[in-house]
Write a protein that holds these residues in place. Structure first.
Motif, short mmCIF file in Angstrom:
data_model
loop_
_atom_site.label_atom_id
_atom_site.label_comp_id
_atom_site.label_asym_id
_atom_site.label_seq_id
_atom_site.Cartn_x
_atom_site.Cartn_y
_atom_site.Cartn_z
N ARG A 1 0.84 -1.18 0.00
CA ARG A 1 0.00 0.00 0.00
C ARG A 1 0.88 1.24 0.00
NH1 ARG A 1 -4.90 -1.08 3.60
NH2 ARG A 1 -5.10 -2.61 1.92
N ILE A 2 0.56 2.19 -0.87
CA ILE A 2 1.34 3.43 -0.98
C ILE A 2 0.40 4.57 -0.63
CG2 ILE A 2 2.82 4.83 -2.47
CD1 ILE A 2 3.21 2.29 -4.18
N ALA A 3 0.28 4.83 0.65
CA ALA A 3 -0.68 5.81 1.16
C ALA A 3 -0.50 5.92 2.66
CB ALA A 3 -2.11 5.38 0.83
N PRO A 4 -1.01 6.99 3.26
CA PRO A 4 -1.05 7.04 4.73
C PRO A 4 -1.89 5.88 5.24
CG PRO A 4 -1.50 9.20 3.78
CD PRO A 4 -1.53 8.23 2.64
N LEU A 5 -1.48 5.29 6.34
CA LEU A 5 -2.16 4.11 6.85
C LEU A 5 -3.24 4.50 7.85
CD1 LEU A 5 0.75 1.57 7.43
CD2 LEU A 5 -0.75 1.82 5.45
N ALA A 6 -4.39 3.87 7.70
CA ALA A 6 -5.44 4.00 8.69
C ALA A 6 -5.18 2.99 9.80
CB ALA A 6 -6.80 3.74 8.05
N ASP A 7 -5.73 3.26 10.98
CA ASP A 7 -5.60 2.31 12.07
C ASP A 7 -6.29 1.00 11.67
OD1 ASP A 7 -4.26 4.13 13.60
OD2 ASP A 7 -6.06 4.87 14.62
N SER A 8 -5.63 -0.10 11.91
CA SER A 8 -6.22 -1.39 11.57
C SER A 8 -5.50 -2.47 12.35
CB SER A 8 -6.11 -1.66 10.07
OG SER A 8 -4.79 -1.99 9.72
N SER A 9 -5.97 -3.70 12.15
CA SER A 9 -5.34 -4.84 12.82
C SER A 9 -4.17 -5.38 12.01
CB SER A 9 -6.38 -5.95 13.01
OG SER A 9 -6.88 -6.38 11.75
N LEU A 10 -3.87 -4.75 10.88
CA LEU A 10 -2.79 -5.22 10.02
C LEU A 10 -1.43 -4.80 10.58
CD1 LEU A 10 -4.32 -4.36 6.54
CD2 LEU A 10 -4.30 -6.59 7.66
N VAL A 11 -0.44 -5.64 10.34
CA VAL A 11 0.94 -5.32 10.69
C VAL A 11 1.57 -4.63 9.49
CG1 VAL A 11 3.17 -6.24 11.41
CG2 VAL A 11 1.05 -7.33 12.19
#
Length: 306
Positions: A145-155
């Motif tokens: 992913r090339i973008a600011p990250l949203a909070d999520s359960s992903l590492v």
């Protein structure tokens, strides 16, 4: 037990393929065999997992719940076999990876080829699309992913930083002039990326630290950066793109950067994967490989040119 695992594997493949015909093709068995396994599975469970017509296939609520369990069980079986298959740490099995289209073709593909050369028993299933996939729901091992990250359960593991460039062909600039300020972009023909959060306005910070939002007139709007780059090369307008898409055109001089004293945003490229009880050895190895591969990004002058 082997029959049950076969039924589970068939059911998972049908859900992921979206049809019995596509699943049979991937499993390399007759469609009738797939249909028989599903019927036996539903009969043994006493519940309908799929609603099938001649044209559509719909997963029931019970089917969704069973699918998630099957995916975990089959992954555990796969990992158990791999754990004892080779004491020297041989990597094997499939990696399902989702990535943006342009990045995937230009920059992920060479990394995948190099990883496969080191690990010949690995198989890749690549989904290259600019949409933001749901890694968990769609059963991907890894996403780029090339973008600011949203909070999520992903590492998340950071791979590289990507800056953006505003540029145009020498011919276009000769005919229309070179913009001297961000505001002048509003008077130019612009080529805009449809999947951007705000495709009709470009943002930058000038050398004095002032933020600018520039409404642009789109002569061509598209959801693919490679197409927009090529449109810019032939002189259709000014384009605002990540450097990893335009770096070769810039190096060759077919595109010329403008307003280079402005900051046109930077974002990070990330490797994302679901947080599970244990991380697959092949996922861990590939993520580590990508971190090392993009330590010197290919789109930077000092980097490796794929």
């Amino acid at each position: 037990m082997s029959d049950r695992l076969e039924e589970m594997a068939t059911f998972v493949r049908v859900v992921e393929a979206g049809s019995l015909t596509a699943a049979a093709r991937r499993l390399e068995v007759a469609k009738s065999a797939v249909s028989r396994r599903l019927s036996e599975l539903e009969g043994r469970l006493g519940v309908q997992l799929l609603r099938r017509t001649t044209r559509t296939l719909h997963v029931t609520d019970a089917g969704h719940a069973f699918y998630q369990r099957c995916v975990r069980i089959l992954a555990d079986v796969d990992e158990a076999e791999l754990a004892v298959s080779d004491v020297h740490g041989r990597l094997a099995g499939q990696l399902r990876v989702a990535a943006p289209l342009s990045f995937g073709i230009a920059h992920l593909q060479p990394a995948v080829e190099a990883f496969l050369a080191e690990h010949p028993d690995i198989r890749f299933d690549l989904d290259l699309d600019d949409r933001q996939v749901d890694l968990l729901a769609e059963n991907f091992d890894l996403g780029i992913r090339i973008a600011p990250l949203a909070d999520s359960s992903l590492v998340a593991r950071r791979l590289a930083t990507v800056d953006h460039v505003v540029c145009a062909s020498p011919d276009y600039l000769a005919r229309h002039g070179t913009p001297a300020t961000p505001a002048e972009l509003a008077e130019h023909d612009c080529l805009t990326y449809a999947n951007a959060p705000e495709s009709d306005a470009w943002h930058c910070i000038d050398p004095e630290g002032r933020e600018h939002r520039i409404p642009v007139r789109s002569r061509l709007r598209a959801n693919n950066g490679d197409l927009l780059r090529e449109a810019a090369v032939v002189g259709l307008g000014v384009v605002f793109q990540p450097r990893f898409i335009v770096h070769r055109a810039l190096a060759e001089g077919t595109l010329v950067p403008v307003l280079t004293d402005c900051d046109w945003s930077r974002v990070d490229a990330w490797a994302l994967y679901p947080q599970t009880r244990h991380l697959s050895a092949r996922v861990r190895a590939f993520v580590d490989f990508l971190v090392a591969w993009f330590d010197e990004p290919p789109w930077e002058a000092k980097g490796r040119q794929p």
